[in-house]
Write a protein that holds these residues in place. Structure first.
Motif, PDB file in Angstrom:
ATOM      1  N   TYR A 181      -4.385  -1.207  -7.827  1.00 35.48           N
ATOM      2  CA  TYR A 181      -4.341  -0.185  -6.795  1.00 35.48           C
ATOM      3  C   TYR A 181      -5.739   0.425  -6.676  1.00 35.48           C
ATOM      4  N   TRP A 241      -3.112  -1.721  -2.373  1.00 38.50           N
ATOM      5  CA  TRP A 241      -2.789  -2.776  -3.338  1.00 38.50           C
ATOM      6  C   TRP A 241      -3.626  -4.010  -3.033  1.00 38.50           C
ATOM      7  N   ASN A 274       0.825  -1.205   0.000  1.00 33.91           N
ATOM      8  CA  ASN A 274       0.000   0.000   0.000  1.00 33.91           C
ATOM      9  C   ASN A 274       0.868   1.267   0.000  1.00 33.91           C
TER      10      ASN A 274
END
Length: 377
Positions: A282, A268, A241
């Motif tokens: 994402y 993510w 992330n």
């Protein structure tokens, strides 16, 4: 107070003015107020298109497993902003290579930008004109620092031609981007407000991408002014992330200063079959000026409960935001005992909620400056 209320107030006070003198004042006031207000858009696909990457530095290797001299990662860009501006071309990334014994530089680390900039006619979207280019060379040192002003003989810049009534201009990028590569020690905490409650996320393995007085060049149109960016976008190695950490955009337009504070996350999410199909995405959840725009809490908020992690990544469309997905289909190959990504096909579908075109444009420029770090596997 509305403009009609202001005129009523003048009339009620029986202020004596020449009729012809009042009308220009009203017109000037209306124009001034209009000039200070930037149009906000709520638009699916405010950033849309594709980026296709060939990681040649991972496939063209020497016997020692280093990238061959001259091998570059190539990012083929075709992105549309607010449906009226297009970025198309490529960015190439050349890795720093040093000699094994003396450590002398055999090949400098660099980014090479060559993007055509086009505008679409808002009245007739089939009409498109290429108005200039985003070009230049960005040196990258052995500490992962990007010198965004560019090299001496190849300034990093936006160069716009004179077309129609639009004047020609050239504006340079500047500042430094500190790419991934230096992990922080200890635990980092990130806090947000959700449904009137404060939620916190703690991350142990963080790598900050830092923006040090980054200057985003003006353009493609003059309505997209030069912008200064500071703050961090932190990468969590355990989850994949990205977490915002004090990102601020500062710019001036029509005689007015603006500062946007961007908060939120980019999460993510891997496909369950990623090992075989290479898919992942994402999920963007970025908010603009959240503190100023968040609704007031009520008594009911005290009784709402939420898992901290779920709440931290939850979308909140009550504030200006950029949401949606950037989807990846990666080509994987073996590199020694590990899998490595050798190519990526990336599709952008990011939606604007009550954002100005300037806010969307500033974010995309910053994202393209970090095209290397944000796409490393």
């Amino acid at each position: 107070m509305r403009k009609t209320d202001r005129l009523s107030k003048f009339e009620n006070q029986n202020i004596i003015m020449k009729p012809l003198g009042l009308l220009p004042l009203i017109a000037f006031t209306a124009v001034t107020l209009h000039a200070e207000e930037l149009e906000k858009i709520t638009q699916p696909g405010a950033i849309s298109g594709s980026v296709n990457i060939a990681f040649n530095t991972r496939t063209r290797l020497t016997a020692e497993g280093k990238p061959e001299k001259g091998a570059k990662d190539v990012y083929e860009v075709a992105l549309n902003v607010a449906k009226t501006t297009e970025f198309k071309g490529k960015v190439e990334r050349q890795p720093l290579l040093t000699s094994k014994i003396l450590g002398s530089v055999e090949q400098p680390g660099q980014l090479f930008y060559s993007l055509d900039l086009a505008v679409l006619n808002p009245v007739n979207m089939t009409q498109k004109k290429t108005v200039g280019k985003w070009v230049g060379t960005v040196p990258i040192d052995n500490q992962g620092v990007y010198e965004l002003a560019g090299s001496g003989d190849s300034k990093h810049r936006v160069s716009i031609d004179a077309i129609g009534r639009s004047p020609a201009f050239t504006d340079n990028f500047g500042g430094r981007l500190y790419g991934k590569g230096k992990k922080t020690d200890g635990v980092m905490s990130y806090v947000r407000k959700f449904q009137g409650k404060e939620v916190k996320l703690e991350v142990k393995n963080v790598d900050p991408m830092r923006f040090e007085n980054v200057q985003l060049a003006q353009g493609p149109a003059q309505s997209y002014p030069k912008c200064t960016v500071t703050g961090n976008l932190d990468f969590d190695y355990e989850t994949g992330n990205w977490l915002t950490n004090g990102i601020r955009f500062h710019y001036a337009l029509n005689g007015k200063e603006y500062e946007d504070v961007v908060t939120g996350s980019i999460k993510w999410v891997e496909d369950p079959n990623r090992a075989s199909n290479g898919k992942g995405q994402y999920e963007f959840n970025l908010r603009w000026n959240e503190e100023k725009n968040k609704p007031s809490s009520t008594e009911a908020d005290a009784f709402k409960s939420a898992n901290d992690e779920e709440a931290f990544f939850a979308v909140d469309n009550s504030v200006p935001s950029l949401t949606g997905v950037v989807s990846y289909v990666d080509t994987m190959a073996k590199s020694g005992d590990a899998d490595t990504c050798t190519a990526s096909k990336i599709t952008y579908q990011l939606d604007a909620n009550q954002l100005t075109k300037q806010q969307v444009m500033n974010f995309l420029k910053l994202w393209l400056i970090g095209v290397g770090p944000t796409n490393d596997e």
